[in-house]
Design an enzyme around this catalytic site. Sequence first.
Site, PDB file in Angstrom:
ATOM      1  CE1 TYR A   1      -4.133  -2.112   5.063  1.00 27.91           C
ATOM      2  CE2 TYR A   1      -3.601   0.186   4.616  1.00 27.91           C
ATOM      3  CZ  TYR A   1      -3.881  -1.087   4.162  1.00 27.91           C
ATOM      4  OH  TYR A   1      -3.910  -1.343   2.802  1.00 27.91           O
TER       5      TYR A   1
ATOM      6  CB  SER B   1      -0.862   0.007   1.263  1.00 26.67           C
ATOM      7  OG  SER B   1      -1.568   1.229   1.384  1.00 26.67           O
TER       8      SER B   1
HETATM    9  N1  LIG Z   1      -8.784  -0.399  -1.590  1.00 27.65           N
HETATM   10  C1  LIG Z   1      -7.765   0.362  -1.276  1.00 27.65           C
HETATM   11  O1  LIG Z   1      -7.878   1.609  -1.277  1.00 27.65           O
HETATM   12  C2  LIG Z   1      -6.433  -0.244  -0.963  1.00 27.65           C
HETATM   13  C3  LIG Z   1      -5.327   0.634  -0.870  1.00 27.65           C
HETATM   14  C4  LIG Z   1      -4.073   0.111  -0.577  1.00 27.65           C
HETATM   15  C5  LIG Z   1      -3.908  -1.250  -0.403  1.00 27.65           C
HETATM   16  N2  LIG Z   1      -4.971  -2.085  -0.500  1.00 27.65           N
HETATM   17  C6  LIG Z   1      -4.733  -3.515  -0.296  1.00 27.65           C
HETATM   18  O2  LIG Z   1      -5.308  -4.268  -1.334  1.00 27.65           O
HETATM   19  C7  LIG Z   1      -5.692  -5.559  -0.849  1.00 27.65           C
HETATM   20  C8  LIG Z   1      -7.124  -5.852  -1.259  1.00 27.65           C
HETATM   21  O3  LIG Z   1      -7.946  -4.842  -0.757  1.00 27.65           O
HETATM   22  P1  LIG Z   1      -9.389  -4.499  -1.384  1.00 27.65           P
HETATM   23  O4  LIG Z   1      -9.449  -3.046  -1.483  1.00 27.65           O
HETATM   24  O5  LIG Z   1      -9.631  -5.317  -2.578  1.00 27.65           O
HETATM   25  O6  LIG Z   1     -10.297  -4.929  -0.152  1.00 27.65           O
HETATM   26  P2  LIG Z   1     -11.612  -5.864  -0.051  1.00 27.65           P
HETATM   27  O7  LIG Z   1     -12.513  -5.573  -1.187  1.00 27.65           O
HETATM   28  O8  LIG Z   1     -12.096  -5.688   1.338  1.00 27.65           O
HETATM   29  O9  LIG Z   1     -11.016  -7.325  -0.226  1.00 27.65           O
HETATM   30  C9  LIG Z   1     -10.248  -7.929   0.765  1.00 27.65           C
HETATM   31  C10 LIG Z   1     -10.103  -9.394   0.424  1.00 27.65           C
HETATM   32  O10 LIG Z   1      -9.260  -9.993   1.416  1.00 27.65           O
HETATM   33  C11 LIG Z   1      -9.870 -11.212   1.809  1.00 27.65           C
HETATM   34  N3  LIG Z   1      -9.465 -11.627   3.151  1.00 27.65           N
HETATM   35  C12 LIG Z   1      -9.535 -10.914   4.310  1.00 27.65           C
HETATM   36  N4  LIG Z   1      -9.078 -11.659   5.320  1.00 27.65           N
HETATM   37  C13 LIG Z   1      -8.704 -12.861   4.792  1.00 27.65           C
HETATM   38  C14 LIG Z   1      -8.163 -14.047   5.340  1.00 27.65           C
HETATM   39  N5  LIG Z   1      -7.892 -14.185   6.641  1.00 27.65           N
HETATM   40  N6  LIG Z   1      -7.911 -15.086   4.488  1.00 27.65           N
HETATM   41  C15 LIG Z   1      -8.188 -14.972   3.189  1.00 27.65           C
HETATM   42  N7  LIG Z   1      -8.713 -13.894   2.611  1.00 27.65           N
HETATM   43  C16 LIG Z   1      -8.971 -12.839   3.423  1.00 27.65           C
HETATM   44  C17 LIG Z   1     -11.358 -10.962   1.699  1.00 27.65           C
HETATM   45  O11 LIG Z   1     -12.001 -12.217   1.507  1.00 27.65           O
HETATM   46  P3  LIG Z   1     -13.141 -12.826   2.433  1.00 27.65           P
HETATM   47  O12 LIG Z   1     -13.402 -11.844   3.529  1.00 27.65           O
HETATM   48  O13 LIG Z   1     -14.290 -13.030   1.506  1.00 27.65           O
HETATM   49  O14 LIG Z   1     -12.541 -14.109   2.871  1.00 27.65           O
HETATM   50  C18 LIG Z   1     -11.424 -10.131   0.425  1.00 27.65           C
HETATM   51  O15 LIG Z   1     -11.472 -10.975  -0.700  1.00 27.65           O
HETATM   52  C19 LIG Z   1      -5.452  -5.546   0.653  1.00 27.65           C
HETATM   53  O16 LIG Z   1      -4.224  -6.162   0.948  1.00 27.65           O
HETATM   54  C20 LIG Z   1      -5.374  -4.059   0.978  1.00 27.65           C
HETATM   55  O17 LIG Z   1      -4.580  -3.799   2.101  1.00 27.65           O
HETATM   56  C21 LIG Z   1      -6.239  -1.607  -0.770  1.00 27.65           C
END
Ligand SMILES: NC(=O)c1ccc[n+]([C@@H]2O[C@H](COP(=O)([O-])OP(=O)(O)OC[C@H]3O[C@@H](n4cnc5c(N)ncnc54)[C@H](OP(=O)(O)O)[C@@H]3O)[C@@H](O)[C@H]2O)c1
Length: 284
Positions: free
Chosen positions: A148, A135
């Site tokens: 985080y 991130s």
């Molecule tokens: N969106 C942003 O602005 C942003 C910015 C910087 C970085 N990121 C990073 O991008 C990644 C994805 O984020 P996103 O925005 O796509 O969020 P999201 O839509 O909330 O998706 C998160 C995913 O992680 C999975 N997950 C959570 N805990 C888990 C576990 N213990 N085992 C397996 N799967 C798990 C969830 O699956 P289930 O809950 O269905 O199992 C879901 O598929 C993350 O690492 C986040 O830190 C996001």
Amino acid sequence: MYRSVLVTGASSGIGETTAIHLAHKGFRVFAAARSSGKLKNLSGLGGGRISPVTMDVTDEASIKNALTEISADGSALYGLVNNAGVSVMGPIEEVSASDWKRQYETNVFGLMNVTRAVLPQMRREGRGRIVNIGSVAGRIAAPFQGVYASSKHAVEGLSDALRRELEPHGVKVSVVRPGFINTPFGHQEQEELARYTGESGAYAEQVKIYKEWHAKGHPNAPGPLVVAEAVHHALTADHPNSRYTAPKKMLAYLALRNLAPSAITDRVFKKVTGLDAYKKEKSA
Ligand SMILES: NC(=O)c1ccc[n+]([C@@H]2O[C@H](COP(=O)([O-])OP(=O)(O)OC[C@H]3O[C@@H](n4cnc5c(N)ncnc54)[C@H](OP(=O)(O)O)[C@@H]3O)[C@@H](O)[C@H]2O)c1
């Protein structure tokens, strides 16, 4: 013969879009999440090259079962996209020890659990790609995002060491750093922040101001495809970058962070988030 890739956290947001994008680009994709029900959206997409897999990255038995399922399918993994993540928000002083653990168990230990489980096979094959979703918060720590942000700083450090350890084994490691991306993640972070806005909270007024600024971030951000494209580059380029930033405009903030003294970046933070309006009331 399609190259196989495992994408964790593929039930939503960046992971889901990445799974579909990679399948369209010709990868055989194993799309993992904790609940197979949530992966139903993916069935039939990506030219039929997506297979859902149940995996909780915090549970080593669940990882083992998923990898057994993948190898029973006859697939040797070429790539791993460590995307699964959660965000624990709130004042460092007030976030509970169990929430701190929850954060690290998924974003750091979970990522390492899956990585260590796939590496023996990749080393034997003498090839492979690990793409860690970090991130911008892995370089820039906003107030009330320290739990985080520190987990993503850990991802940066361990990815550097891993890249150097694995280079002689033919396994390449990249970090993809999203900035604000429009996914359900933003809503989850808002809910986390709301827990610290109650009257008794020592930081309640600051958190309210920060929360109001943060609420505008995700809805106005680009969708996850920009991240999926960076992941695809990291998986396919002969010489992948050690780091990708998506969207690219976030590079300006990283440059500011790297070049400007903290006194300046702290002032920029206050101004941008509106926290410069906060004045602590003098205790009587
Ligand atoms: N969106 C942003 O602005 C942003 C910015 C910087 C970085 N990121 C990073 O991008 C990644 C994805 O984020 P996103 O925005 O796509 O969020 P999201 O839509 O909330 O998706 C998160 C995913 O992680 C999975 N997950 C959570 N805990 C888990 C576990 N213990 N085992 C397996 N799967 C798990 C969830 O699956 P289930 O809950 O269905 O199992 C879901 O598929 C993350 O690492 C986040 O830190 C996001």
